[in-house]
Design a protein around this motif. Structure first.
Motif, PDB file in Angstrom:
ATOM      1  N   HIS A   1       4.071  -2.877  -8.087  1.00  0.00           N
ATOM      2  CA  HIS A   1       4.140  -2.895  -6.625  1.00  0.00           C
ATOM      3  C   HIS A   1       2.932  -2.298  -5.901  1.00  0.00           C
ATOM      4  O   HIS A   1       2.745  -2.574  -4.712  1.00  0.00           O
ATOM      5  N   ALA A   2       2.126  -1.463  -6.538  1.00  0.00           N
ATOM      6  CA  ALA A   2       1.049  -0.774  -5.826  1.00  0.00           C
ATOM      7  C   ALA A   2      -0.201  -1.637  -5.754  1.00  0.00           C
ATOM      8  O   ALA A   2      -0.931  -1.796  -6.734  1.00  0.00           O
ATOM      9  N   ALA A   3      -0.473  -2.196  -4.570  1.00  0.00           N
ATOM     10  CA  ALA A   3      -1.715  -2.940  -4.370  1.00  0.00           C
ATOM     11  C   ALA A   3      -2.876  -1.978  -4.176  1.00  0.00           C
ATOM     12  O   ALA A   3      -4.001  -2.255  -4.587  1.00  0.00           O
ATOM     13  N   ALA A   4      -2.611  -0.846  -3.527  1.00  0.00           N
ATOM     14  CA  ALA A   4      -3.614   0.183  -3.281  1.00  0.00           C
ATOM     15  C   ALA A   4      -2.876   1.467  -2.914  1.00  0.00           C
ATOM     16  O   ALA A   4      -1.686   1.444  -2.587  1.00  0.00           O
ATOM     17  N   VAL A   5      -3.607   2.583  -2.964  1.00  0.00           N
ATOM     18  CA  VAL A   5      -2.994   3.895  -2.755  1.00  0.00           C
ATOM     19  C   VAL A   5      -3.876   4.725  -1.831  1.00  0.00           C
ATOM     20  O   VAL A   5      -5.105   4.658  -1.895  1.00  0.00           O
ATOM     21  N   LEU A   6      -3.232   5.534  -0.980  1.00  0.00           N
ATOM     22  CA  LEU A   6      -3.921   6.543  -0.189  1.00  0.00           C
ATOM     23  C   LEU A   6      -3.319   7.901  -0.519  1.00  0.00           C
ATOM     24  O   LEU A   6      -2.103   8.093  -0.390  1.00  0.00           O
ATOM     25  N   LEU A   7      -4.156   8.842  -0.945  1.00  0.00           N
ATOM     26  CA  LEU A   7      -3.732  10.206  -1.243  1.00  0.00           C
ATOM     27  C   LEU A   7      -4.269  11.121  -0.155  1.00  0.00           C
ATOM     28  O   LEU A   7      -5.486  11.261   0.004  1.00  0.00           O
ATOM     29  N   CYS A   8      -3.369  11.761   0.611  1.00  0.00           N
ATOM     30  CA  CYS A   8      -3.762  12.612   1.735  1.00  0.00           C
ATOM     31  C   CYS A   8      -3.464  14.077   1.436  1.00  0.00           C
ATOM     32  O   CYS A   8      -2.317  14.416   1.107  1.00  0.00           O
ATOM     33  N   SER A   9      -4.470  14.933   1.536  1.00  0.00           N
ATOM     34  CA  SER A   9      -4.265  16.387   1.510  1.00  0.00           C
ATOM     35  C   SER A   9      -3.363  16.795   0.356  1.00  0.00           C
ATOM     36  O   SER A   9      -2.298  17.383   0.546  1.00  0.00           O
ATOM     37  N   THR A  10      -3.797  16.511  -0.845  1.00  0.00           N
ATOM     38  CA  THR A  10      -2.961  16.745  -2.010  1.00  0.00           C
ATOM     39  C   THR A  10      -3.780  17.323  -3.148  1.00  0.00           C
ATOM     40  O   THR A  10      -5.004  17.443  -3.046  1.00  0.00           O
TER      41      THR A  10
ATOM     42  N   VAL B   1       0.861  -1.176   0.000  1.00  0.00           N
ATOM     43  CA  VAL B   1       0.000   0.000   0.000  1.00  0.00           C
ATOM     44  C   VAL B   1       0.900   1.229   0.000  1.00  0.00           C
ATOM     45  O   VAL B   1       1.813   1.336   0.811  1.00  0.00           O
ATOM     46  N   LEU B   2       0.650   2.148  -0.926  1.00  0.00           N
ATOM     47  CA  LEU B   2       1.412   3.382  -1.026  1.00  0.00           C
ATOM     48  C   LEU B   2       0.571   4.531  -0.481  1.00  0.00           C
ATOM     49  O   LEU B   2      -0.586   4.700  -0.889  1.00  0.00           O
ATOM     50  N   ALA B   3       1.133   5.308   0.431  1.00  0.00           N
ATOM     51  CA  ALA B   3       0.433   6.462   0.985  1.00  0.00           C
ATOM     52  C   ALA B   3       1.288   7.698   0.782  1.00  0.00           C
ATOM     53  O   ALA B   3       2.481   7.696   1.104  1.00  0.00           O
ATOM     54  N   GLY B   4       0.686   8.760   0.253  1.00  0.00           N
ATOM     55  CA  GLY B   4       1.411   9.993   0.032  1.00  0.00           C
ATOM     56  C   GLY B   4       0.656  11.181   0.567  1.00  0.00           C
ATOM     57  O   GLY B   4      -0.552  11.301   0.357  1.00  0.00           O
ATOM     58  N   HIS B   5       1.373  12.051   1.274  1.00  0.00           N
ATOM     59  CA  HIS B   5       0.778  13.281   1.798  1.00  0.00           C
ATOM     60  C   HIS B   5       1.289  14.471   1.001  1.00  0.00           C
ATOM     61  O   HIS B   5       2.490  14.602   0.765  1.00  0.00           O
ATOM     62  N   SER B   6       0.382  15.343   0.537  1.00  0.00           N
ATOM     63  CA  SER B   6       0.746  16.581  -0.145  1.00  0.00           C
ATOM     64  C   SER B   6       1.664  16.267  -1.333  1.00  0.00           C
ATOM     65  O   SER B   6       1.250  15.579  -2.257  1.00  0.00           O
TER      66      SER B   6
END
Length: 326
Positions: free
Chosen positions: A134-143, A111-116
């Motif tokens: 490689h990316a099974a799922a993604v979280l995009l935070c405040s971007t 799981v890939l998570a990225g902030h801003s």
């Protein structure tokens, strides 16, 4: 005044890594990478934002490392990654690809998570073979994916060319931020955090942001002022959750809504009432919960049961933050 690069105690003090390594990007830039947790646990890769560092993820690392393998890296010029000769969205994507190759085995999913700017990194890398692998799922935070200066609310003027120019000048300033003082913390809180942010959270953010070298802060500000990765969104085919704060002045919630609408596989939009731009520090449990939901859904359940209440808070009084999920 102290120039600590992060707070030294409490939940926002970065824990020691189990392992450290260096990823080498396409242009030779060297990136500091650290791993936390057990090597055979479900992997999570964390990409921080502009002027931040791996220390920004301290609360998430502490929680997730109990039953995940947490991989965090410093963007070029930030934290323990040296400054480089080039700054661009291509460099962001190259750097993430290098980290994935260095930290994950061939075919290993995370799981890939990225902030801003970390979220912009993932969007910039959409469609690249490393992300597909490689990316099974993604979280995009405040971007955001474009129009960052035009839609930012830091300058209290009506939308238009003047506000955009002033926003670019303010965020792109070459002036050193100086020591972390009470006035400096008030300015940082106004620009980047919700009005109810507790003092310890403001302090944690200020220490990290003020530690970013001025030339690096300026160089990346120029890239962000021209950012446009809208065309990449259709290529971000991994299941993707989007999270943002309704009081975000740097990337207002309109960005999160627009990204969620454009993604080919959006699995949820969460709006955190009263939260600003620094959601991993302002609402740490909400970010952890989002990551855990993605790992459970797309990597399988973690091996240990988490502890804690699982609620985010608006202030140091412990009032639960309201979440709106669509």
């Amino acid at each position: 005044m102290s120039r600590l690069t992060h707070v030294a105690s409490g939940r926002y003090a970065p824990p020691a890594a189990r392992r450290e390594l260096v990823a080498v990007s396409a242009d030779g830039a060297r990136l500091h990478v650290e791993e936390h947790g057990e090597p055979d646990a479900p992997p999570v890769v964390l990409a921080h934002g502009w002027t931040c560092s791996t220390a920004f993820w301290a609360a998430q690392i502490r929680d997730l490392a109990a039953d995940h393998r947490v991989i965090a890296y410093d963007q070029r010029g930030h934290g323990r990654s040296p400054a480089a000769s080039g700054y661009s969205t291509t460099a962001l994507a190259d750097d993430l690809a290098a980290v994935l190759r260095a930290a994950l085995a061939p075919g290993e999913r995370a799981v890939l998570a990225g902030h801003s700017m970390g979220g912009m990194t993932i969007m910039a890398a959409a469609g690249r073979p490393e992300l597909t692998e490689h990316a099974a799922a993604v979280l995009l935070c405040s971007t955001g994916s474009s129009r960052l200066a035009a839609e930012a609310l830091v300058v209290p003027l009506r939308p238009g060319p003047l506000r955009t120019r002033l926003t670019r000048a303010l965020l792109g300033s070459r002036a050193p931020l100086g020591p972390v003082t009470p006035p400096a913390k008030r300015v940082l809180k106004y620009a980047t955090m919700g009005p109810g942010s507790a003092p310890d959270r403001v302090e944690a953010c200020a220490r990290i942001v003020h530690a970013c070298p001025t030339p690096v802060r300026h160089a990346w500000s120029q890239v962000l002022a021209e950012l446009d990765v809208d065309e990449n969104l259709p290529a971000l085919t991994a299941p993707t959750a989007v999270l943002g704060g309704t009081a975000d002045r740097l990337s207002p919630i309109v960005h999160a809504r627009r990204i969620a609408a454009a993604l080919p596989h959006c699995v949820g939009l969460t709006e955190l009432t009263g939260m600003g731009h620094m959601t991993p520090i302002e609402a740490p449990e909400a970010v952890v919960n989002a990551v855990r939901e993605l790992t459970a859904a797309y990597l399988g359940p973690a091996t240990r049961t988490r502890t804690g209440t699982g609620t985010s808070t608006d202030t140091d009084t412990g009032t639960p933050a309201k979440e709106k999920t669509t």
